[in-house]
Write a protein that holds these residues in place. Structure first.
Motif, mmCIF file in Angstrom:
data_model
loop_
_atom_site.group_PDB
_atom_site.id
_atom_site.type_symbol
_atom_site.label_atom_id
_atom_site.label_comp_id
_atom_site.label_asym_id
_atom_site.label_seq_id
_atom_site.Cartn_x
_atom_site.Cartn_y
_atom_site.Cartn_z
ATOM 1 N N GLY A 15 43.781 37.196 39.979
ATOM 2 C CA GLY A 15 43.358 36.357 41.097
ATOM 3 C C GLY A 15 42.287 37.021 41.944
ATOM 4 N N ASP A 16 42.319 38.359 42.032
ATOM 5 C CA ASP A 16 41.261 39.096 42.743
ATOM 6 C C ASP A 16 39.916 38.885 42.068
ATOM 7 O OD1 ASP A 16 43.134 40.154 44.501
ATOM 8 O OD2 ASP A 16 43.337 42.037 43.402
ATOM 9 N N LEU A 18 39.072 36.439 39.731
ATOM 10 C CA LEU A 18 38.670 35.032 39.580
ATOM 11 C C LEU A 18 38.687 34.247 40.890
ATOM 12 C CD1 LEU A 18 40.583 34.191 36.278
ATOM 13 C CD2 LEU A 18 38.178 34.850 36.558
ATOM 14 N N LYS A 19 39.001 34.915 41.982
ATOM 15 C CA LYS A 19 39.064 34.262 43.303
ATOM 16 C C LYS A 19 40.081 33.117 43.318
ATOM 17 C CE LYS A 19 35.613 36.841 44.617
ATOM 18 N NZ LYS A 19 35.925 38.176 45.000
ATOM 19 N N LEU A 20 41.277 33.402 42.797
ATOM 20 C CA LEU A 20 42.371 32.432 42.776
ATOM 21 C C LEU A 20 43.171 32.522 44.071
ATOM 22 C CD1 LEU A 20 43.654 33.002 39.130
ATOM 23 C CD2 LEU A 20 42.214 31.144 39.951
ATOM 24 N N ASN A 23 46.241 36.293 45.062
ATOM 25 C CA ASN A 23 45.540 37.545 44.812
ATOM 26 C C ASN A 23 46.380 38.687 45.383
ATOM 27 O OD1 ASN A 23 45.049 37.559 47.607
ATOM 28 N ND2 ASN A 23 43.141 36.450 47.331
ATOM 29 N N ARG A 26 47.223 38.429 49.222
ATOM 30 C CA ARG A 26 48.213 37.395 49.542
ATOM 31 C C ARG A 26 49.598 37.794 49.034
ATOM 32 N NH1 ARG A 26 46.557 31.381 49.080
ATOM 33 N NH2 ARG A 26 45.598 31.982 51.031
#
Length: 57
Positions: A15-16, A18-20, A23, A26
């Motif tokens: 997520g870091d 791919l900017k999900l 991440n 969070r």
């Protein structure tokens, strides 16, 4: 169903990149332990906290 901790951490790392929404930052916020001292609360408020005791009958 139990999900492994390692899988969750790897997903957050992805997520870091791919900017999900999930991440590492969070995930850290979701799993932090929020322990607050009553003494610190009393000092911040500046007065004694009320104490209520209820007995279940």
């Amino acid at each position: 169903m139990k999900i492994s901790e390692a899988l969750i951490k790897k997903t957050a790392s992805l997520g870091d990149i791919l900017k999900l929404p999930l991440n590492s930052e969070r995930l850290q916020k979701l799993t932090e332990n929020y322990v607050v001292s009553n003494k610190k609360i009393r000092e911040a408020i500046g007065k004694q906290l009320p104490i209520y005791l209820e007995k279940d009958c």
